[in-house]
Structures are given as C-alpha cells and as structure tokens.
Design a protein around this motif. Sequence first.
Motif, PDB file in Angstrom:
ATOM      1  N   ALA B 181       8.150  -5.047   6.364  1.00 37.55           N
ATOM      2  CA  ALA B 181       9.185  -4.418   5.541  1.00 37.55           C
ATOM      3  C   ALA B 181       8.946  -4.680   4.052  1.00 37.55           C
ATOM      4  CB  ALA B 181      10.565  -4.929   5.957  1.00 37.55           C
ATOM      5  N   VAL B 182       8.526  -5.885   3.715  1.00 33.65           N
ATOM      6  CA  VAL B 182       8.299  -6.211   2.303  1.00 33.65           C
ATOM      7  C   VAL B 182       7.211  -5.316   1.714  1.00 33.65           C
ATOM      8  CG1 VAL B 182       7.368  -7.954   0.715  1.00 33.65           C
ATOM      9  CG2 VAL B 182       9.093  -8.610   2.423  1.00 33.65           C
ATOM     10  N   HIS B 183       6.082  -5.209   2.388  1.00 35.50           N
ATOM     11  CA  HIS B 183       4.986  -4.419   1.828  1.00 35.50           C
ATOM     12  C   HIS B 183       5.337  -2.937   1.812  1.00 35.50           C
ATOM     13  CE1 HIS B 183       2.966  -8.067   1.678  1.00 35.50           C
ATOM     14  NE2 HIS B 183       2.470  -8.099   2.891  1.00 35.50           N
ATOM     15  N   ASP B 184       6.043  -2.501   2.842  1.00 36.14           N
ATOM     16  CA  ASP B 184       6.476  -1.101   2.887  1.00 36.14           C
ATOM     17  C   ASP B 184       7.392  -0.795   1.708  1.00 36.14           C
ATOM     18  OD1 ASP B 184       6.996   1.497   4.217  1.00 36.14           O
ATOM     19  OD2 ASP B 184       9.016   0.646   4.491  1.00 36.14           O
ATOM     20  N   ILE B 185       8.284  -1.720   1.421  1.00 31.49           N
ATOM     21  CA  ILE B 185       9.238  -1.503   0.332  1.00 31.49           C
ATOM     22  C   ILE B 185       8.540  -1.677  -1.023  1.00 31.49           C
ATOM     23  CG2 ILE B 185      11.342  -2.446  -0.736  1.00 31.49           C
ATOM     24  CD1 ILE B 185      12.305  -3.024   2.206  1.00 31.49           C
ATOM     25  N   THR B 193       0.636  -2.650  -2.350  1.00 32.76           N
ATOM     26  CA  THR B 193       0.915  -3.636  -1.304  1.00 32.76           C
ATOM     27  C   THR B 193       0.179  -4.910  -1.680  1.00 32.76           C
ATOM     28  OG1 THR B 193      -0.920  -2.744   0.009  1.00 32.76           O
ATOM     29  CG2 THR B 193       1.276  -2.019   0.608  1.00 32.76           C
ATOM     30  N   LEU B 194       0.883  -6.023  -1.743  1.00 27.40           N
ATOM     31  CA  LEU B 194       0.333  -7.285  -2.269  1.00 27.40           C
ATOM     32  C   LEU B 194      -0.385  -7.062  -3.605  1.00 27.40           C
ATOM     33  CD1 LEU B 194      -1.003  -9.374   0.758  1.00 27.40           C
ATOM     34  CD2 LEU B 194       0.925  -9.903  -0.728  1.00 27.40           C
ATOM     35  N   GLY B 195       0.150  -6.167  -4.408  1.00 28.77           N
ATOM     36  CA  GLY B 195      -0.417  -5.929  -5.726  1.00 28.77           C
ATOM     37  C   GLY B 195      -1.661  -5.068  -5.723  1.00 28.77           C
ATOM     38  N   MET B 196      -1.997  -4.487  -4.551  1.00 34.68           N
ATOM     39  CA  MET B 196      -3.216  -3.682  -4.415  1.00 34.68           C
ATOM     40  C   MET B 196      -2.801  -2.225  -4.260  1.00 34.68           C
ATOM     41  SD  MET B 196      -5.903  -4.280  -1.275  1.00 34.68           S
ATOM     42  CE  MET B 196      -4.560  -4.105  -0.071  1.00 34.68           C
ATOM     43  N   THR B 197      -3.467  -1.330  -4.971  1.00 34.64           N
ATOM     44  CA  THR B 197      -3.094   0.081  -4.883  1.00 34.64           C
ATOM     45  C   THR B 197      -3.612   0.702  -3.600  1.00 34.64           C
ATOM     46  OG1 THR B 197      -5.121   0.902  -5.869  1.00 34.64           O
ATOM     47  CG2 THR B 197      -3.371   0.259  -7.405  1.00 34.64           C
ATOM     48  N   ASN B 198      -3.191   1.958  -3.383  1.00 35.95           N
ATOM     49  CA  ASN B 198      -3.661   2.778  -2.246  1.00 35.95           C
ATOM     50  C   ASN B 198      -5.156   2.749  -2.043  1.00 35.95           C
ATOM     51  OD1 ASN B 198      -1.226   3.735  -1.780  1.00 35.95           O
ATOM     52  ND2 ASN B 198      -1.556   5.800  -2.614  1.00 35.95           N
TER      53      ASN B 198
END
Lengths: 378, 378, 378, 378
Positions: B181-185, B193-198
């Motif tokens: 949920a954290v990374h999704d949000i 996600t964790l500071g990393m882009t797509n």
Amino acid sequence: MTTFSPIDLTQPKFAACPDAKFVPAPADGVLPDGFFSTTNLPTFVRVNGQWIAPREPRMDSALVLDRDGVVWVREGRRLKKGDMVAVGEKEDGADGIYVQTQLVPHGVDPDAFTFMSSEVSREKPIDYAHMARILIEEKERGGYPVWVTGPALVHSRARADMSWFIMNGYVGALLAGNAVAVHDIEASIYGTTLGMTNTGEITQGGHGLHMRAINRVRAAGSIANAVEQGIITDGIMYSCVKKSVPFVLTGSIRDDGPLPDVITDALAAQDAMRAHTKRATFAIMIATALHAIATGNMLPAFVQQDDGQMRELPTICVDSSEFVVSKLKDRGTHQAFGVVTNAQDFMHILRLYVERELQSRAAMARNTPKDTKAATTR
Amino acid sequence: MTTFSPIDLTQPKFAACPDAKFVPAPADGVLPDGFFSTTNLPTFVRVNGQWIAPREPRMDSALVLDRDGVVWVREGRRLKKGDMVAVGEKEDGADGIYVQTQLVPHGVDPDAFTFMSSEVSREKPIDYAHMARILIEEKERGGYPVWVTGPALVHSRARADMSWFIMNGYVGALLAGNAVAVHDIEASIYGTTLGMTNTGEITQGGHGLHMRAINRVRAAGSIANAVEQGIITDGIMYSCVKKSVPFVLTGSIRDDGPLPDVITDALAAQDAMRAHTKRATFAIMIATALHAIATGNMLPAFVQQDDGQMRELPTICVDSSEFVVSKLKDRGTHQAFGVVTNAQDFMHILRLYVERELQSRAAMARNTPKDTKAATTR
Amino acid sequence: MTTFSPIDLTQPKFAACPDAKFVPAPADGVLPDGFFSTTNLPTFVRVNGQWIAPREPRMDSALVLDRDGVVWVREGRRLKKGDMVAVGEKEDGADGIYVQTQLVPHGVDPDAFTFMSSEVSREKPIDYAHMARILIEEKERGGYPVWVTGPALVHSRARADMSWFIMNGYVGALLAGNAVAVHDIEASIYGTTLGMTNTGEITQGGHGLHMRAINRVRAAGSIANAVEQGIITDGIMYSCVKKSVPFVLTGSIRDDGPLPDVITDALAAQDAMRAHTKRATFAIMIATALHAIATGNMLPAFVQQDDGQMRELPTICVDSSEFVVSKLKDRGTHQAFGVVTNAQDFMHILRLYVERELQSRAAMARNTPKDTKAATTR
Amino acid sequence: MTTFSPIDLTQPKFAACPDAKFVPAPADGVLPDGFFSTTNLPTFVRVNGQWIAPREPRMDSALVLDRDGVVWVREGRRLKKGDMVAVGEKEDGADGIYVQTQLVPHGVDPDAFTFMSSEVSREKPIDYAHMARILIEEKERGGYPVWVTGPALVHSRARADMSWFIMNGYVGALLAGNAVAVHDIEASIYGTTLGMTNTGEITQGGHGLHMRAINRVRAAGSIANAVEQGIITDGIMYSCVKKSVPFVLTGSIRDDGPLPDVITDALAAQDAMRAHTKRATFAIMIATALHAIATGNMLPAFVQQDDGQMRELPTICVDSSEFVVSKLKDRGTHQAFGVVTNAQDFMHILRLYVERELQSRAAMARNTPKDTKAATTR
C-alpha cells in the motif's frame, strides 16, 4: 573497520548555515509537511548556532527537539501533537542539517544516500518501451543486432516470438549452442521440448524425442537440408534458414548428437562468434550464462560511429536471477544492463512493445502532413 | 547407499519376451529409425534367448551389438554405417529390452524414467491461457479469488494491471502488507516507488518520499479518506476503495509508518486474513514469501462444492525463484502451482490472456445462433 | 482442475472405527496432550457414529467439538479452558479421524501429508558425516571417485582443501574446464584469482593476471612442464601432477588462452571424460552446471558390484542454489543428491569431517585388542 | 544511449607520452613477457608519434602491430612467432597506450577497468579469519553484538554452534521470530525440526511435532519456565535463558502458536528491537530477509566512539543468495557486508575460526615474557 572523524563543522562554509527549523506536529503520530526524513548516516543539526548530533540515529524517522534542547531521532508514529519536528530536504547544511556520507560507496556528494542503488535487481521496473525503441532504431539504421540465446527460450510462446523477431528483420546474427537448435527442432517435429509439451506435461517415451530429432537432421546432413526437405517446418532455425540470418551453433561437452551444423572445436567456435561480435552494434543475451559470458568476453563496450563519435554498445542481459548479470559485469562487461525475468515472458512482452511502437509510429505517420514527413524521421 | 538385485529375468513373464531387434545404421553417425534411446538405469537386452547387460551404460545413446555378441552403449555419432542398432520403444521387455527402475523416485512402472520431472522449474512453460480461463470461470460462477501480493508488484505496469483486475471483478479480496500500500500510494502521489521512477531511475531526495506518502495518509486518517480527499487518485488501493473490494493490510516489523489501515497485531491480522481464506475458491500469491506462506498455512487444499463433490483449490504462486514455491510445498501447501517469473511480467501477460480470452468468447458468442447460445455456456 | 468425491465412509472397513475422542483444553489457549494436529486435506471425524466434516479447515490447528455437535478447526490460541478437543495421531480412521490424501502428490498412504518433502532445499541439513564416511570407504575399497569442479572452487581455502583431497588419495580423476586450472595457476603464480586476492580485494592491473598465467604455461608447453620447471608450486593442478591423478580439462567458448592441456574439441573432450565416468564408483560435482550436467549425461545411475548385486552410484551435487540440482535431475540424473551451499565452505567442512572420522577410526583401532582387529574392518 | 567523444589526444599531457613498445612473440601462440592485456574499452596506441585505435577491440587479448602499421587486437593463441606485440601495464598513456574509462561506472581513474567489482557475489572468498577477529575484539572491549537469525539456522550443527556463541559471550542480544524458537524447542524436545531429523529424514506424524512443542511451552507459561521445568534442555533458547542473554521474539502472520514470549504487535516489537539496535556495536544477520531488513531499518551505519571518532558499524549479512544483501543495501543499509553461503556451514566455520584464533592467542600469550604482556593486549 573504517574509522573516520566527524566532519569539521567549524569550517567557514558551515558558518553561513542557518539554524534548523522546527515545526510542531499537527496531530499525534502525524508529522508536519516538509519534515526532514533521516538516514542511518552521521547527522548534525544546528540548534542555537551549535551543531549537535541527534540521539538514537536510524533511517526513515524524524528529528525531534525536546525541551532540554536535545534532538532525538523518532519514528513518526511515536510523536505527540505539538512535538517540534525539523523540516528541510537538503542534507548539505543549507537547511541547518548536515549528513556525512563517507560510509556510502562512492558517496562524495551530499545526496549520496539513496535507496535502490544496486546495479541489477528483480525489484527494478523493466523499461520494455525503451528496449523496443532501441531495437527498432537499430533496424532502421542498418545496425547489426546480435542475439545470444539459451535453451530456456525454446518453449512454445518464446519460440514463436523469437521466430517473429528473425522474420521481421530484428536479428543480425544468432549465437547459440546445440541445445537451442535441438529443442527448437524437437518442437517442430514432435511438438515437445525434452519430452515436455507446450503446457508442461511429460509425454511417454519423451526422453528419447530430442535424440530422434537430432538423428533426423544428421540423416539430412544439415539444418538447411532438413528445412528444404520439409522435416523442420517452423521455429527459430527454420526462420534463420528462410531469412538467411546467419547463425553460429557452438558445441559443448553437454551436447547430445550434436547437430551437423555445430562447430565442436571451441577455438574455431570462438572465431566464428567473433566474426559477428566485431560487427555488433547491439547485443541481447537471453537465458544463458555460458554464451553470454563468452560473447561478453569478445564484445567491445563501445561502437565507433561514422561521425567519429563513440557510443556505448547497448548490451542487454536477461536471466531469471541477478547472478548471471553480476557475473558478466564481474568479468568486465560493465555496460551490461540486467533484466531479471523469465525468458519466455521477456520475449512475449518485448515483441508486444515493438508491435505497439510500430503501430504508434504508423499512426503518427498517417496523421502527419506529407511535406513534413521527412523531418520526423530520425 | 541403496543396494539392490538385478531383476530376476527367469521369471515366467519374461519367457514370452522376444529377442531384441537390431537394424543396421544407415550411414556413419546416423541411427536407424525407431532406435532404442538409452537411460542411465540398469538395462537388459535379450539376444539369442539370453538377457545380457550392455556395457558402458549411459543415457541418450544407442544399443549396438558387435560381432562377438556383446551389446555396447554407444553415442550415435560414434557409429559406422552398418553397425547393428537395437530398435524399440518399450522398456518393459516387450521389445526385448528391459529397464529396471528402482532408482527412480516413485519409479514403479516401466516408463518411470523421464526428463523434467521436477515440480517447479523456470525451465517449464507457463500456461497463461489456462490460468486466464480459470480466472474468468471463477468470476462467472461467483467464486472468491483471493490475491496475495508483495511489494515487487507495485511497479508501474504491474500496478496498472493489478488495478485492472480489481476494477474488472477478478479480485474477491486482497491480502498484503503495509509496503504494498505504501509504494502504491507513493506512486500515486509522487510517481515513484522507494524514490525510483517508472523507468528505474533514482530521484533526488527520493529516499524520503515513501515517508511523506505515509504521513499524508496518516493525516487523512485512513486510505479510504485519502481517496475521498483526492490525495490518492489511482492504483491498487484506490481501485479497492472505489470497487469496495475488501483488503487486509497486515503489519510486520519491517514497516515504516505504518499506514492507518494496517493491522499491527499478528494474531488479529491472522484472524482478519482467515475471514477471507475460509471463503476462498482460488488463491494467487505474487512475489511474497511471508504472505504466501501465511496464507498457505490457513488455506484448505480443497473446495467443497454444492454438489457434494470436492475440487482442488487452485493455488498459484508466482516468484522469481523456485525457492518460495518449494518452501510453500515444504510447509504443506502441496497443491501450489509454481510460476517462476518476474511479477510485473506475470501480471502483464496474464491480463493480456484474460483480455484475449474475453474477446474470443465475445466473438464466438456473436457467431452463435441465438437459440443455441444457452448450451455453449459452461 | 482436479475434482474428486469424498471418500465413501459407508465402506465396511470404516464401520469398525471408533468415535473420535475429545478431551477438555486444560487452560485458555492450551491444548490437551495428544491433540490431533490438522492438515489442509479433506478430513472426517466420527461423532456419535456419524462421520462429519469439520468446518473452516486449515492446517496446524485442533478439532473442537461444540455443544451443538459441530466440529470446528480452531487455532490453539483461540481455545478456552474446557473446550473439547479431539485427540489422536492416526489419520486412517483408527482414532475416529480420517484424512483423504488424493491431493498429495504420490499420496497413497494415510500418512502422506508431510512437511519438507521437496527433493532439494537449502533448508535441509547437510549430513557431512555421512558423505565423509562414503568417501573414506571408497578409498578403502579402491573405488574410483570422480570429482567434477567449477571455478568457484578456486578460492584460497577451497583450493587448499581440494589439494588435500588429491594428495590424500580421495580423487580418482578430476574433470574440469580451462577456468579451474587457469585460476588455480594464477593463484599459485600471482596469489590472485581474476585479479582478486584471498580476502576478496581487487589488485591494480589485476584483470590481466590470468592472461599472464596462461601465457607462462603456454610457453612451458604443458601444465606438467610448468610444475617441473617450478612455475606452478602448489594447488590443485600441482597436486594432480605430483600424485599422478588424471585430469581432463575440457574447452569451452568462454575460455581465455586456453592452457595447452585443454581438449578444445567437445566430442574428443566427451570421449576423454567418458573414459573416467565409465569407471566411476562415486561422483561429486561442485559449483558447475555445465560440467555437472555433461557428466550426469554420461554417468550410469548404478554400479555393478563383483558379487552380482548393483548399488546406486552415489552422486553428490553441490551448488549455491537448488537450480543446478533440479536441472540435473530434470535431465535424468535422478540419483543426484543436492547440497545447497557455498563451494568453499563445503570443501572446508567435508575435509574436517573426513579428518575427524579418520581420527576417530584411528582411536578405535588403538583401543581394540589386536586379535579382534580383523573383524572390525568392513 | 550514452554517446561520447574520443579523448582529445592532442592535449599537452599526451605529447610527453612515448611510442608504445612492441616486442616479438617468442613462439607460435605465446606472448612476450609484459604484454599489454586489453580491455573492452576505447583504447589508443601511440605508433610513430600518432595515436591510433586498434581494430577489432575485445578484452583479454594482445595488441599486435602488422607490417602496414595497423594495430590489431588479437587473442594470444592466434599469434605467430615474431609477431610484434605491445608491452606495458599502464593504461594512462605512460607506456604509449591509453584506455578511455567513461563507460565504467565511477570510472574516473585510468585503472578503472577491473574484474570482480560487484558488491556481493558467491564467487568472492569469505574472510572468516577477519570476522572471527572482529567478534573476539567486540567481546574483549565489551561491545554489544546483535545477532539476527532466521529459522534455517536451527538445524543440528548450526543450533549447537549458535548455542556455543551464546554460552561463550559473543552474543549481546538475539533478535528472531517465533519460528526460530519453535524449531529450536522442537529439536530439544523431539529431536526434529518441522518433523525432519538431523539427517534430513521425515518422521511419521512429524508435521504435528512443532505444534506439540509450542503447546508444551504455552502450558508452561514461558520459555524460561519451560527451561526451569526441564522441558527444554539444550539449544539456542536454553542457552539464552541460562546465560541471561536478552532475546526479542517478534511475531508475524506466518506464526503457529505463537510461543508465549512472542511480541505479536509489530510496533511494540519494533520498539523492543530498537532497545537493542541503538546499543549495537556489531550486527550479524543470518538467513532472514524480514528480520535483517527490519533491523537494518533501525540500525545506524556508524558507532560513536568514546574518543570522539566514529567507526562503521560492522554489519554482516549471511544468506544463500545475493538477493537479500542487495535488498538490504537497496533499502539504505549500504554498510552491509554480504556472505553468500548456507547458514549452517557459516556458523560451523565461523566458530572454528574463533576457536583457532583463541588458541593462537593463547599460544602467543604463553610464549610472551611476562613483563611485555600488557603491551600486546589491544
């Protein structure tokens, strides 16, 4: 063990730094906007003109100033409404907070602390769109993409997808071993690979089918002959023969047979591979450690362009674990870009993205007035 | 060490066996059609009424009878034209060749020797079409598919694909941890996600973004509130809220935050999970060891149908190595079917196959005369 | 999907089964001694002469009878003192409880449900004492142990340990590739492997050291010459030369050099390997997929003893993941016993256990009166 | 794709470089001493005052000057006696050869091209002697070593070895989950772990033994009670109780039972762990992803010494694949040092090295004249 001194905060450049700014927590367990998020590195906070080290350091937490002027590292959930929390994003002192990065590998700048800094990881997203564009551009400019593949590729969908890439002009040369060709041909003749069907079921007597496939090609004299005689009617080797895409099949001590086209002497095989690697403008290695490292050994890290510039030779290495890519880099192929996934899934999605990119380019081309078309080509 | 006797070939049932048939090799290095392909197991060949053991046994080779009546195991490539080669496929004596299978695990029948008998392997094809059909049928009959996911799922494409499955009715309940949920949000609010882009790049200051995402939801009071307030505007949690798909977020000692919806007590969390597992008619576990094994522990291996019959509870476990699936089986979830691939690729292809299957069913429905339609529904 | 019927509990053999016995829980959250521990399989409990299916099945829980005669599957922690809990261990009805095992692979007997049933797992203990005994007995009876090794073996400790096994008579033949010999010789001449020291540090200019090592042996003409000329002064190849242990170095497309002793033709190399595998009475494969599978292909699964009996050919495969062992089994080497660990640690502990076993045998021999000694030899 | 210019060799600093020196090959396929060993990077060779780029670049080869003044990159095996080969080791132009290192990550100096540069790899040697020394020094100076362990540790030898470390004062605190304690206690009471014996065999009814072990401790009320009552008589938990080494058992959704000492609330569990991590001077994490990452999250990367200096907090992470260590680093625990091996082998060898180091120190102490002893202590 690495020992080091705390940064000298009496240096003139730190004199100009402001005090850190503290803002009250808006509710229990809730941090103020813009809170400073801690790392696990030595950290110093300027309070009343003094640089002090927060107590109980850890990452992913907040800096909280208590009534005695002590700064604590606290998890957000432990805060009470009104607790004073440092705000700021800069880690170089500009916000009154300084983070010392000696312990971070290659950590020379103040933003050295990052997550996800490993070179290869199954946790990183795979940029298929980017790879698809490189592949299309290689084709457009007449590059020489060298594909290096292992036998995991030869399952039903991946085999069809690999054939598609060959048939559609994305393969300059194919470097592989006896097993890739054997399973591909077993699949064409008997519908199985190592006696296993498309859906993963074991067939009775299946353990001998690859031997029968090999024997039929040996009887025909070569793979090309077997294609001509209608023994091999589809698949990777079939597509190479039909499209005159050169392939090098190199022998190994694991080989059954081998097929008549296999070069069994390792040195002759290296020379045959190198005839292609020296022309390579792109390399893609899928599900093979032996062939990937062999190819990496003989591949330059760069391409010399006609305009005198050099560019990195794009080298993609696909494997189901990080290990092969790390091994490849450890043997000097630093430019390798790792994709950690299943070979058949990789092939399927890469093809999908190439097809989508082509459709989108075609759509764009249709929508572009004729006289401006030339300019859009790159 | 296992010691065992050679099979007693004086038993009456072997008296009826014929002599093995030998046929000349048609050319150097080429075997005759129908050659017997050897295994590495004890083998006996009937020659002139006597059962004899071939010399120098190995697998993937041929049985060659020399002029002195000795049978040798020989690689096909070593044969000369005219060498006499045993033909036959049966390993039970019916073709004059008997293979003894004591050494094969569970080897009780004469066809026990097989390749690819491992339960989980990255080398096996993945039958996405079959999984897609199961999922569609679960939806059609009102089943309760439970999805159990780890944070590797929350990269750009996989996140979109997971949302698609939720939005389209393929998810009965979602079991996950705080990190999913954290990374999704984080992705919905900051695009990382964790500071990393797509595309896998690190953003400056990125290591704090997941903390900021958590903090915003804590301030809002719940994920549902954050969706309503427009803080979370897309993704997995957004889709669950919008479609009222129940989710259970269970806490762990690794959690940052946590988010307000997380059940931090492990026993309360187990009870919340079990409320869904006891209704489950299908389980799919993606990129998580902790949650997969926790769910496996509480999942029956079967579903009791209304008609009194039982059926296996389909349980798919997706991971980038064989290890998690083996571990799950080793802890009693024997029914787990392992798929060894990257989570984001799995999601992308599974969705593709579901969409294709739906299109194909729609096309079939259009082409079916109205009055026969009922009969085609299953 | 597998569908199946509930077992027919009206069969005569079930008529003799007793009712299940229920005993009160001695305290909240504590089960009575001898409680029945559930599986995830279909289960039936005999209550008042009726076989009933407990509700909410899961594994690792207890069977609880409520006041209405309903049986529930409940986690022990959820019980209250006095709750009635089924006791018994038998799963075949003898204790009034029947577990149906259709869903367990090869599940034909009533005790089919087990944990840790996978064939290879890093979670299983490694029985070094057993392997040490096999190795000592092979030496004592004049067996022919074939060692097959990959380059990961050639780090400082493992190299010393491998040399010890060669020097002390535990190696019949060594099968390896160019890289094992190259790194071993690089270590002897320069103290590094791939330019990395014993403790894992990178040396300046180190990337060329293996090339220099190769060149010196090429100049000497052979490994044996280089040993004689004092160029190679310790290590694996040195020990083979000094103790006249035959080695086969087979070439591959990955090879640098290669060394003059390397057989570069894959078919000649297979023939050279097979000269040893056909004599093998024991095989141990360490840290190599290519050589392990090549050897497995040509290795019988059994040894024909002089007394007419056959015994399994002990085949140990050591790798840092389960994958290589599974792959070996999937290609027919079913007898392979997998050890999942680091090669250098394996070598170190195996040697330690061999040394301990020898000391313990020596101590026993000293303590045995002379005239009974003969009898204790096996 | 990275594009870059060739280095400007008209820069003044290159004017001083000499021509490369070429020396004839002493025999066919043999390079002269001191030959330059190529990399895959852009390379320039000074011939007659001109910098020229060798043709057909690859690594691990030689630079050969032909009669037309062209420089070729050639495998040593392809040379003829008398071919002119460049000699030199410097890659910065000092020997007339320049290697351009843009493409090497962090490649700023001329010796940037190396092998084995990955951070974690099973191919790297493990320096047990160094780890043993750190551990002994931690004990001597009264450090606080925190051990974090997963259940793979609880096999027979590793369990005994872990107990030895606890009993001998090398463990400040033990952080683990329910499973470690459950299997350890199952082993003490029943001699099995998950129903599997020391030697890896499955026992009948074994799947329930861990449940019975849990139940006995629940009946006793705590692990300490069970030790006092003689239920638990050896092993890890026994040793902690006997030596008053604090342990934190944290709960998870995978837990059976759980044991009475387990902290089931994840946040309370984090707080209990942090009470130890904030005192930690050394951390060792073995065979656990969940607990390793949880601990890494709350562990500072450094220790503040009494003398004002800081030192890196030594953090060792042992796992059977590179993945957990990379994951730990990717989540910010950059200081983690990875050891890729089997947990039970690691424990066994580490203990062996600690024992050896102690014996060697004891021997040294005996041999040191009394009046100099104080000085040798550090």
